[in-house]
Structure formats: structure tokens, C-alpha cells
Design a protein around this motif. Structure first.
Motif, PDB file in Angstrom:
ATOM      1  N   TRP A   1       2.720  -4.299  -9.979  1.00  0.00           N
ATOM      2  CA  TRP A   1       2.214  -2.921  -9.936  1.00  0.00           C
ATOM      3  C   TRP A   1       2.596  -2.123  -8.692  1.00  0.00           C
ATOM      4  O   TRP A   1       2.616  -0.908  -8.719  1.00  0.00           O
ATOM      5  CB  TRP A   1       0.690  -2.892 -10.105  1.00  0.00           C
ATOM      6  CG  TRP A   1      -0.093  -3.478  -8.965  1.00  0.00           C
ATOM      7  CD1 TRP A   1      -0.468  -4.788  -8.819  1.00  0.00           C
ATOM      8  CD2 TRP A   1      -0.598  -2.803  -7.804  1.00  0.00           C
ATOM      9  NE1 TRP A   1      -1.163  -4.957  -7.647  1.00  0.00           N
ATOM     10  CE2 TRP A   1      -1.273  -3.750  -7.004  1.00  0.00           C
ATOM     11  CE3 TRP A   1      -0.567  -1.473  -7.366  1.00  0.00           C
ATOM     12  CZ2 TRP A   1      -1.884  -3.428  -5.807  1.00  0.00           C
ATOM     13  CZ3 TRP A   1      -1.171  -1.149  -6.161  1.00  0.00           C
ATOM     14  CH2 TRP A   1      -1.828  -2.120  -5.408  1.00  0.00           C
ATOM     15  N   TRP A   2       2.908  -2.786  -7.555  1.00  0.00           N
ATOM     16  CA  TRP A   2       3.183  -2.027  -6.336  1.00  0.00           C
ATOM     17  C   TRP A   2       4.668  -1.995  -6.007  1.00  0.00           C
ATOM     18  O   TRP A   2       5.291  -0.953  -6.061  1.00  0.00           O
ATOM     19  CB  TRP A   2       2.357  -2.562  -5.186  1.00  0.00           C
ATOM     20  CG  TRP A   2       2.265  -1.617  -4.018  1.00  0.00           C
ATOM     21  CD1 TRP A   2       2.572  -0.277  -4.031  1.00  0.00           C
ATOM     22  CD2 TRP A   2       1.849  -1.917  -2.700  1.00  0.00           C
ATOM     23  NE1 TRP A   2       2.356   0.262  -2.801  1.00  0.00           N
ATOM     24  CE2 TRP A   2       1.912  -0.715  -1.945  1.00  0.00           C
ATOM     25  CE3 TRP A   2       1.418  -3.071  -2.072  1.00  0.00           C
ATOM     26  CZ2 TRP A   2       1.566  -0.650  -0.606  1.00  0.00           C
ATOM     27  CZ3 TRP A   2       1.061  -3.001  -0.734  1.00  0.00           C
ATOM     28  CH2 TRP A   2       1.143  -1.810  -0.014  1.00  0.00           C
TER      29      TRP A   2
ATOM     30  N   GLY B   1      -2.423   7.057  -5.721  1.00  0.00           N
ATOM     31  CA  GLY B   1      -2.946   7.350  -7.057  1.00  0.00           C
ATOM     32  C   GLY B   1      -2.011   6.837  -8.145  1.00  0.00           C
ATOM     33  O   GLY B   1      -2.449   6.218  -9.120  1.00  0.00           O
ATOM     34  N   ARG B   2      -0.728   7.071  -7.973  1.00  0.00           N
ATOM     35  CA  ARG B   2       0.265   6.598  -8.948  1.00  0.00           C
ATOM     36  C   ARG B   2       0.282   5.070  -9.026  1.00  0.00           C
ATOM     37  O   ARG B   2       0.299   4.496 -10.108  1.00  0.00           O
ATOM     38  CB  ARG B   2       1.662   7.111  -8.583  1.00  0.00           C
ATOM     39  CG  ARG B   2       1.831   8.600  -8.810  1.00  0.00           C
ATOM     40  CD  ARG B   2       3.243   9.099  -8.497  1.00  0.00           C
ATOM     41  NE  ARG B   2       4.229   8.389  -9.282  1.00  0.00           N
ATOM     42  CZ  ARG B   2       5.266   7.716  -8.757  1.00  0.00           C
ATOM     43  NH1 ARG B   2       5.438   7.634  -7.464  1.00  0.00           N
ATOM     44  NH2 ARG B   2       6.132   7.111  -9.530  1.00  0.00           N
ATOM     45  N   PHE B   3       0.268   4.408  -7.866  1.00  0.00           N
ATOM     46  CA  PHE B   3       0.322   2.946  -7.876  1.00  0.00           C
ATOM     47  C   PHE B   3      -0.975   2.329  -8.402  1.00  0.00           C
ATOM     48  O   PHE B   3      -0.946   1.283  -9.049  1.00  0.00           O
ATOM     49  CB  PHE B   3       0.690   2.390  -6.497  1.00  0.00           C
ATOM     50  CG  PHE B   3       2.157   2.521  -6.178  1.00  0.00           C
ATOM     51  CD1 PHE B   3       3.123   1.947  -6.995  1.00  0.00           C
ATOM     52  CD2 PHE B   3       2.572   3.239  -5.072  1.00  0.00           C
ATOM     53  CE1 PHE B   3       4.481   2.076  -6.716  1.00  0.00           C
ATOM     54  CE2 PHE B   3       3.927   3.368  -4.781  1.00  0.00           C
ATOM     55  CZ  PHE B   3       4.885   2.790  -5.604  1.00  0.00           C
ATOM     56  N   LEU B   4      -2.101   2.962  -8.152  1.00  0.00           N
ATOM     57  CA  LEU B   4      -3.353   2.448  -8.715  1.00  0.00           C
ATOM     58  C   LEU B   4      -3.372   2.624 -10.232  1.00  0.00           C
ATOM     59  O   LEU B   4      -3.904   1.766 -10.953  1.00  0.00           O
ATOM     60  CB  LEU B   4      -4.554   3.115  -8.052  1.00  0.00           C
ATOM     61  CG  LEU B   4      -4.735   2.728  -6.578  1.00  0.00           C
ATOM     62  CD1 LEU B   4      -5.801   3.599  -5.931  1.00  0.00           C
ATOM     63  CD2 LEU B   4      -5.059   1.247  -6.414  1.00  0.00           C
TER      64      LEU B   4
ATOM     65  N   CYS C   1      -3.088  -4.405 -15.587  1.00  0.00           N
ATOM     66  CA  CYS C   1      -4.257  -5.198 -15.978  1.00  0.00           C
ATOM     67  C   CYS C   1      -4.662  -4.963 -17.434  1.00  0.00           C
ATOM     68  O   CYS C   1      -5.157  -5.883 -18.085  1.00  0.00           O
ATOM     69  CB  CYS C   1      -5.424  -4.898 -15.051  1.00  0.00           C
ATOM     70  SG  CYS C   1      -5.145  -5.477 -13.359  1.00  0.00           S
ATOM     71  N   GLU C   2      -4.451  -3.764 -17.930  1.00  0.00           N
ATOM     72  CA  GLU C   2      -4.867  -3.444 -19.297  1.00  0.00           C
ATOM     73  C   GLU C   2      -3.812  -3.735 -20.355  1.00  0.00           C
ATOM     74  O   GLU C   2      -4.149  -4.064 -21.484  1.00  0.00           O
ATOM     75  CB  GLU C   2      -5.289  -1.970 -19.383  1.00  0.00           C
ATOM     76  CG  GLU C   2      -6.537  -1.658 -18.609  1.00  0.00           C
ATOM     77  CD  GLU C   2      -6.984  -0.214 -18.686  1.00  0.00           C
ATOM     78  OE1 GLU C   2      -8.120   0.065 -18.292  1.00  0.00           O
ATOM     79  OE2 GLU C   2      -6.201   0.650 -19.165  1.00  0.00           O
ATOM     80  N   THR C   3      -2.533  -3.622 -19.981  1.00  0.00           N
ATOM     81  CA  THR C   3      -1.465  -3.767 -20.984  1.00  0.00           C
ATOM     82  C   THR C   3      -0.471  -4.873 -20.667  1.00  0.00           C
ATOM     83  O   THR C   3       0.365  -5.205 -21.501  1.00  0.00           O
ATOM     84  CB  THR C   3      -0.666  -2.456 -21.136  1.00  0.00           C
ATOM     85  OG1 THR C   3       0.125  -2.244 -19.955  1.00  0.00           O
ATOM     86  CG2 THR C   3      -1.574  -1.267 -21.390  1.00  0.00           C
ATOM     87  N   GLY C   4      -0.518  -5.396 -19.420  1.00  0.00           N
ATOM     88  CA  GLY C   4       0.452  -6.408 -19.011  1.00  0.00           C
ATOM     89  C   GLY C   4       1.718  -5.823 -18.422  1.00  0.00           C
ATOM     90  O   GLY C   4       2.623  -6.550 -18.028  1.00  0.00           O
ATOM     91  N   LYS C   5       1.796  -4.479 -18.336  1.00  0.00           N
ATOM     92  CA  LYS C   5       2.995  -3.842 -17.786  1.00  0.00           C
ATOM     93  C   LYS C   5       2.604  -2.725 -16.826  1.00  0.00           C
ATOM     94  O   LYS C   5       1.968  -1.759 -17.215  1.00  0.00           O
ATOM     95  CB  LYS C   5       3.849  -3.261 -18.909  1.00  0.00           C
ATOM     96  CG  LYS C   5       5.123  -2.621 -18.410  1.00  0.00           C
ATOM     97  CD  LYS C   5       6.234  -2.707 -19.406  1.00  0.00           C
ATOM     98  CE  LYS C   5       7.511  -2.017 -18.958  1.00  0.00           C
ATOM     99  NZ  LYS C   5       8.088  -2.518 -17.758  1.00  0.00           N
ATOM    100  N   GLY C   6       2.992  -2.894 -15.552  1.00  0.00           N
ATOM    101  CA  GLY C   6       2.793  -1.863 -14.547  1.00  0.00           C
ATOM    102  C   GLY C   6       4.075  -1.108 -14.313  1.00  0.00           C
ATOM    103  O   GLY C   6       5.091  -1.341 -14.971  1.00  0.00           O
TER     104      GLY C   6
END
Length: 139
Positions: free
Chosen positions: A30-31, A119-122, A129-134
Motif C-alpha cells: 500500500w505505501w 490521504g491517498r496512501f491511506l 485490506c478490503e480487496t487485496g490490492k493497494g
């Protein structure tokens, strides 16, 4: 002192969100894909964004699965000495995340830029966490 704060809800367990914030593979999801991290207090995690930009975060406190506290010890001069925290609370399968990036010297132009990007990275963390793809930074 200036502070960045973001609150969001994530439809996932606190353990899942905590792991995404503390484990190397989670952070890469995600980051930034250029992350070196180990979830141990005192460890210094390294995050790289392209060839010239990086930040090093010392882990000050881990309280699984509810709190993560870092201090920036190297990297961008405006980040050094700032503190970051992720505080997680689970209610009915939803995690409430309170994110803070504290102790900026001033509300500079770069401060505003970083607030936007946090905000974008969060949102990327939420998506992971919700879809498996950040949507992490990719060189």
C-alpha cells in the motif's frame, strides 16, 4: 508545531490492518514497493520512493493489533524528528484507523503536499485490506 491527521474506516479486522502497517509485504502493498521493514521495536524501517527520495522510520512502539508508533530518523529534512502513529480500534468487523503525523516545524508547502499524499496512501491501505490490492508507489 503542525500536525497531519486522517481518520478512516476499513472493513477488515484490526489484525489484518496491523499486519499491513507492520509487515514488509503489507507495507509494499500500500505505501511503496521499495520497503525494508521488520516489526520489532527499535528497528529502523527504510522506505524508498524512486532514486532520490527516502525516509527511515524507527519503530518506537508496537502494541498488536492496536498501535504502531514511528519516528522519522532520516530522509526528508522536514520529516526528520516527526512522529507517526496508527491507532486501530475494531467494532463489529470494521477497523477505525486514526493516523497522525505529528510535530512538523511548520505548515509549509511540502506539509500540504504530504497531507494530500497521506490521504491517498491511506486509501491505498484501505483498498489493500478490503480487496487485496493497494496502490503503492511504484518506481
Amino acid at each position: 508545531m503542525a500536525n497531519i491527521r486522517h481518520n478512516l474506516t476499513i472493513t477488515a479486522s484490526t489484525k489484518q490492518v496491523y499486519d499491513a502497517i507492520t509487515l514488509e509485504n503489507g507495507l509494499k502493498g500500500w505505501w511503496t514497493q521499495e520497503a525494508t521493514a521488520k516489526p520489532e521495536e527499535g528497528n529502523i524501517n527504510h522506505f524508498k520512493f524512486g532514486d532520490e527520495y527516502f525516509n527511515e522510520m524507527k519503530i518506537l512502539k508496537l502494541n498488536p493489533p492496536n498501535q504502531v508508533h514511528w519516528e522519522c530518523v532520516d530522509g526528508d529534512k522536514e520529516w526528520i524528528g516527526t512522529n507517526l502513529s496508527f491507532v486501530l480500534e475494531e467494532r463489529d468487523g470494521i477497523t477505525f484507523l486514526k493516523f497522525s503525523h505529528l510535530n512538523w516545524a511548520e505548515e509549509s508547502e511540502f506539509f500540504g503536499f504530504c497531507s494530500h499524499h497521506w490521504g491517498r496512501f491511506l486509501d491505498s491501505l484501505k483498498s489493500l485490506c478490503e480487496t487485496g490490492k493497494g496502490q503503492p508507489f511504484i518506481k
